[in-house]
Enzyme design. Sequence first.
Site, PDB file in Angstrom:
ATOM      1  N   TYR A 193      -3.924   1.807  -0.514  1.00  0.00           N
ATOM      2  CA  TYR A 193      -3.587   1.338   0.839  1.00  0.00           C
ATOM      3  C   TYR A 193      -4.595   1.846   1.879  1.00  0.00           C
ATOM      4  O   TYR A 193      -4.658   1.315   2.979  1.00  0.00           O
ATOM      5  CB  TYR A 193      -2.190   1.810   1.283  1.00  0.00           C
ATOM      6  CG  TYR A 193      -1.017   1.388   0.434  1.00  0.00           C
ATOM      7  CD1 TYR A 193      -1.118   0.399  -0.529  1.00  0.00           C
ATOM      8  CD2 TYR A 193       0.222   1.995   0.620  1.00  0.00           C
ATOM      9  CE1 TYR A 193      -0.013   0.039  -1.304  1.00  0.00           C
ATOM     10  CE2 TYR A 193       1.324   1.637  -0.145  1.00  0.00           C
ATOM     11  CZ  TYR A 193       1.196   0.658  -1.113  1.00  0.00           C
ATOM     12  OH  TYR A 193       2.293   0.317  -1.866  1.00  0.00           O
TER      13      TYR A 193
ATOM     14  N   HIS B 288      -0.405   2.840 -10.215  1.00  0.00           N
ATOM     15  CA  HIS B 288      -0.130   1.741  -9.277  1.00  0.00           C
ATOM     16  C   HIS B 288       0.070   0.400  -9.988  1.00  0.00           C
ATOM     17  O   HIS B 288       0.996  -0.333  -9.661  1.00  0.00           O
ATOM     18  CB  HIS B 288      -1.279   1.648  -8.265  1.00  0.00           C
ATOM     19  CG  HIS B 288      -0.918   0.964  -6.996  1.00  0.00           C
ATOM     20  ND1 HIS B 288      -1.500   1.263  -5.792  1.00  0.00           N
ATOM     21  CD2 HIS B 288      -0.028  -0.017  -6.724  1.00  0.00           C
ATOM     22  CE1 HIS B 288      -0.976   0.493  -4.850  1.00  0.00           C
ATOM     23  NE2 HIS B 288      -0.086  -0.297  -5.393  1.00  0.00           N
TER      24      HIS B 288
END
Length: 282
Positions: free
Chosen positions: A54, A112
């Site tokens: 992110y 992830h």
Amino acid sequence: MTSAPAIPNVTLNTGLTTPAIGFGTWPLLNQDATEAVSQALTVGYRFIDTATKYGNETGVGRALAASGIARADLCIQTKLRGADQGALFTPRAIDASLANLGLDYLDLYLIHWPLPMVDLYVDSWQAMIAAQQAGLIRSLGVSNFQISHLERLFEATGVVPAVNQVELHPYFAQSELLAYHAEHGIVTQAWSPLGRSLNGVLDDPAVTAVAAEVGVTPAQAILAWHRARGVVPLPKSSQPARMADNLAALNVTLTPDQVDRISALSRPDGRLNDGPDEHDER
Ligand code: A2P
């Protein structure tokens, strides 16, 4: 700072807990993440979800430092990005996330995406187990794992993830995966729990009907649906009033019939994202 409302916990297979709702931070970049996480902590969230991918761990870390909240009262989770998978890079990635966040341990650290095309998730998992043994991570988890990926981890290492964070909203209810998680003691976390507000689910007549029956907002009805199914939602908002509404959804109870009517909205093509077997973002 206002005092935090009581948030129930869910227990992980490590014996540790997380709050039953977390604050999602995608796609906020550093400066916006600092502001939103500061507001979320003020509203009462204690569980913050971020990811190296992110690009906002530093911003999240600034908000944590400025909050003055005791570390033991926070639950902080970040994720291993694809480019860092494997035995060599995973330990460095964990150190970098800790430095970015200004922490000396993570409550949860997740792979992830499985990225089966690079086939490094078992190596990454072994490196994460070592980091857990070294005290850098309290509980280990994964994100976007399908049943086949989970089974490979169990077979290779014997260590069952504490959580699997997946795309999950009424248009993609993941019932089969939830049943599998329940059987194996894995807590399900939902990303895009509100369908990212893009797919129209907040305006779906079935959702608005349930919301009207209960006297809550559509977002609260959906978050109560997650909770009724034992799922930990991670809604993101940049608006403090919505952050508070979403947190207050913890107090909303749906009937089994209302839960079923929302679950019935699920459809095979309901994903917002590409699937875990195809997703190749490093
Ligand atoms: P905003 O940040 O302007 O509040 P998800 O968590 O499923 O990815 O959804 C995030 C999106 O949903 C964001 O666009 C956010 O917009 C919006 N959102 C968050 N909470 C609410 C709410 N209570 N009601 C309506 N939209 C919301």
